[in-house]
Design a protein around this motif. Structure first.
Motif, PDB file in Angstrom:
ATOM      1  N   PRO A  19      -5.522  19.080   9.929  1.00  0.00           N
ATOM      2  CA  PRO A  19      -5.239  20.161   9.672  1.00  0.00           C
ATOM      3  C   PRO A  19      -3.619  20.380   9.403  1.00  0.00           C
ATOM      4  CG  PRO A  19      -5.894  19.767  11.915  1.00  0.00           C
ATOM      5  CD  PRO A  19      -5.873  18.385  11.005  1.00  0.00           C
ATOM      6  N   ARG A  20      -3.377  21.376   8.645  1.00  0.00           N
ATOM      7  CA  ARG A  20      -2.085  21.998   8.036  1.00  0.00           C
ATOM      8  C   ARG A  20      -1.963  22.936   9.107  1.00  0.00           C
ATOM      9  NH1 ARG A  20      -4.381  18.774   5.394  1.00  0.00           N
ATOM     10  NH2 ARG A  20      -3.447  17.929   3.597  1.00  0.00           N
ATOM     11  N   ALA A  65     -16.270  21.200  10.932  1.00  0.00           N
ATOM     12  CA  ALA A  65     -15.173  20.834   9.839  1.00  0.00           C
ATOM     13  C   ALA A  65     -14.868  22.222   9.047  1.00  0.00           C
ATOM     14  CB  ALA A  65     -15.718  19.878   9.124  1.00  0.00           C
ATOM     15  N   ILE A  66     -15.987  22.848   9.040  1.00  0.00           N
ATOM     16  CA  ILE A  66     -15.824  24.199   8.235  1.00  0.00           C
ATOM     17  C   ILE A  66     -14.723  25.274   8.880  1.00  0.00           C
ATOM     18  CG2 ILE A  66     -16.998  26.225   7.069  1.00  0.00           C
ATOM     19  CD1 ILE A  66     -19.384  24.474   6.428  1.00  0.00           C
ATOM     20  N   SER A  67     -14.936  25.461  10.072  1.00  0.00           N
ATOM     21  CA  SER A  67     -14.081  26.367  10.608  1.00  0.00           C
ATOM     22  C   SER A  67     -12.891  25.778  10.832  1.00  0.00           C
ATOM     23  CB  SER A  67     -14.669  26.610  12.103  1.00  0.00           C
ATOM     24  OG  SER A  67     -14.435  25.696  13.008  1.00  0.00           O
ATOM     25  N   GLN A  68     -12.456  24.541  10.978  1.00  0.00           N
ATOM     26  CA  GLN A  68     -11.064  23.864  11.145  1.00  0.00           C
ATOM     27  C   GLN A  68     -10.372  24.085   9.796  1.00  0.00           C
ATOM     28  OE1 GLN A  68      -9.928  23.702  14.482  1.00  0.00           O
ATOM     29  NE2 GLN A  68     -11.593  24.952  14.348  1.00  0.00           N
ATOM     30  N   ALA A  69     -11.181  23.378   8.707  1.00  0.00           N
ATOM     31  CA  ALA A  69     -10.524  23.335   7.500  1.00  0.00           C
ATOM     32  C   ALA A  69     -10.348  24.627   7.034  1.00  0.00           C
ATOM     33  CB  ALA A  69     -11.754  22.749   6.239  1.00  0.00           C
ATOM     34  N   ALA A  71      -9.493  27.367   8.727  1.00  0.00           N
ATOM     35  CA  ALA A  71      -8.270  27.571   9.299  1.00  0.00           C
ATOM     36  C   ALA A  71      -6.904  26.892   8.567  1.00  0.00           C
ATOM     37  CB  ALA A  71      -8.354  27.490  10.660  1.00  0.00           C
ATOM     38  N   SER A  72      -7.032  25.997   8.485  1.00  0.00           N
ATOM     39  CA  SER A  72      -5.936  24.899   7.824  1.00  0.00           C
ATOM     40  C   SER A  72      -5.590  25.717   6.570  1.00  0.00           C
ATOM     41  CB  SER A  72      -6.375  23.588   7.805  1.00  0.00           C
ATOM     42  OG  SER A  72      -5.332  22.621   7.058  1.00  0.00           O
ATOM     43  N   LEU A  73      -6.762  25.709   5.646  1.00  0.00           N
ATOM     44  CA  LEU A  73      -6.512  26.244   4.297  1.00  0.00           C
ATOM     45  C   LEU A  73      -5.653  27.549   4.078  1.00  0.00           C
ATOM     46  CD1 LEU A  73      -9.553  24.588   2.720  1.00  0.00           C
ATOM     47  CD2 LEU A  73      -7.397  24.382   1.958  1.00  0.00           C
ATOM     48  N   MET A  74      -6.459  28.633   5.262  1.00  0.00           N
ATOM     49  CA  MET A  74      -5.974  30.135   5.279  1.00  0.00           C
ATOM     50  C   MET A  74      -4.437  29.865   5.635  1.00  0.00           C
ATOM     51  SD  MET A  74      -6.741  32.846   7.911  1.00  0.00           S
ATOM     52  CE  MET A  74      -5.622  31.972   8.805  1.00  0.00           C
ATOM     53  N   THR A  75      -4.282  29.226   6.590  1.00  0.00           N
ATOM     54  CA  THR A  75      -2.736  29.098   7.217  1.00  0.00           C
ATOM     55  C   THR A  75      -1.807  28.903   5.938  1.00  0.00           C
ATOM     56  OG1 THR A  75      -2.603  27.001   8.126  1.00  0.00           O
ATOM     57  CG2 THR A  75      -3.362  28.951   9.550  1.00  0.00           C
ATOM     58  N   GLU A  76      -2.148  27.883   5.059  1.00  0.00           N
ATOM     59  CA  GLU A  76      -1.165  27.389   4.196  1.00  0.00           C
ATOM     60  C   GLU A  76      -1.074  28.729   3.176  1.00  0.00           C
ATOM     61  OE1 GLU A  76      -1.082  22.904   3.161  1.00  0.00           O
ATOM     62  OE2 GLU A  76      -3.171  23.723   2.329  1.00  0.00           O
ATOM     63  N   LEU A  77      -2.124  29.245   2.720  1.00  0.00           N
ATOM     64  CA  LEU A  77      -2.377  30.437   1.803  1.00  0.00           C
ATOM     65  C   LEU A  77      -1.472  31.759   2.201  1.00  0.00           C
ATOM     66  CD1 LEU A  77      -3.558  30.975  -0.960  1.00  0.00           C
ATOM     67  CD2 LEU A  77      -5.442  31.858   0.036  1.00  0.00           C
ATOM     68  N   VAL A  78      -1.423  31.944   3.616  1.00  0.00           N
ATOM     69  CA  VAL A  78      -0.997  33.288   3.879  1.00  0.00           C
ATOM     70  C   VAL A  78       0.427  33.258   4.291  1.00  0.00           C
ATOM     71  CG1 VAL A  78      -3.199  34.240   4.307  1.00  0.00           C
ATOM     72  CG2 VAL A  78      -1.649  33.378   6.492  1.00  0.00           C
ATOM     73  N   LYS A  79       0.957  32.160   4.637  1.00  0.00           N
ATOM     74  CA  LYS A  79       2.268  32.007   5.086  1.00  0.00           C
ATOM     75  C   LYS A  79       3.201  32.502   3.825  1.00  0.00           C
ATOM     76  CE  LYS A  79       3.496  28.252   7.184  1.00  0.00           C
ATOM     77  NZ  LYS A  79       3.833  27.079   7.695  1.00  0.00           N
ATOM     78  N   GLY A  80       4.160  33.267   4.479  1.00  0.00           N
ATOM     79  CA  GLY A  80       5.108  33.967   3.283  1.00  0.00           C
ATOM     80  C   GLY A  80       4.472  35.305   2.602  1.00  0.00           C
ATOM     81  N   LYS A  81       3.187  35.659   2.734  1.00  0.00           N
ATOM     82  CA  LYS A  81       2.716  36.847   2.118  1.00  0.00           C
ATOM     83  C   LYS A  81       2.678  38.142   3.008  1.00  0.00           C
ATOM     84  CE  LYS A  81       0.246  34.686  -1.166  1.00  0.00           C
ATOM     85  NZ  LYS A  81       0.850  33.344  -1.242  1.00  0.00           N
ATOM     86  N   THR A  82       2.790  39.075   2.485  1.00  0.00           N
ATOM     87  CA  THR A  82       2.874  40.418   3.301  1.00  0.00           C
ATOM     88  C   THR A  82       1.312  40.415   3.829  1.00  0.00           C
ATOM     89  OG1 THR A  82       2.065  41.913   1.277  1.00  0.00           O
ATOM     90  CG2 THR A  82       4.398  41.586   1.528  1.00  0.00           C
TER      91      THR A  82
END
Length: 143
Positions: A19-20, A65-69, A71-82
């Motif tokens: 996970p990222r 796997a679905i919940s953790q993946a 979360a990992s994908l979401m954190t990558e996507l929202v970092k730096g966003k308003t």
């Protein structure tokens, strides 16, 4: 299984196994716990902001796997966003996994979770971290 399904399965397993943005965020301004009592999945979202922008986001958790993946994908996507941008991504993600809407291009690899809408018991798994993000936005705006 078709090529696209294999690719999606590979993305989910990659983020589950490695996970990222996983781990403690020292000095996190916001901490929100998401829990799915039906299956025991847990996600603690930890965020730093500079007011309206998410400058850093990490998560701790355990679950399928679905919940953790997700979360990992979401954190990558929202970092730096308003907050507004992050909540718009949340809306598009939930439209995809809850309602079966076509994946929005800006969701990127989260499209791997598009098939979750056909598995009602897994929708809560996929949206767990996103619900925590929505709660964090409410808390950020209240402070």
């Amino acid at each position: 299984m078709g090529l696209l399904e294999e690719l999606y399965q590979e993305i989910i397993l990659k983020h589950y196994r490695n996970p990222r943005n996983h781990g403690e965020l020292p000095g996190a301004r916001l901490r929100v716990l998401g829990h799915n009592p039906a299956c025991g999945d847990r996600v603690e979202l930890q965020l730093q902001t500079d007011g309206e922008r998410i400058t850093e986001v990490r998560f701790l958790g355990q679950g399928c796997a679905i919940s953790q993946a997700s979360a990992s994908l979401m954190t990558e996507l929202v970092k730096g966003k308003t907050w507004a941008e992050a909540l718009e991504l949340e809306r598009k993600f939930k439209a995809m996994v809850v309602e079966g809407a076509a994946p929005a291009p800006e969701l990127g690899d989260l499209a791997a979770l598009a098939g979750v809408h056909r598995l009602p018991a897994r929708v809560k798994c996929a949206t767990l971290a996103w619900n925590a993000l929505e709660q964090a936005a409410r808390e950020a705006r209240a402070s």
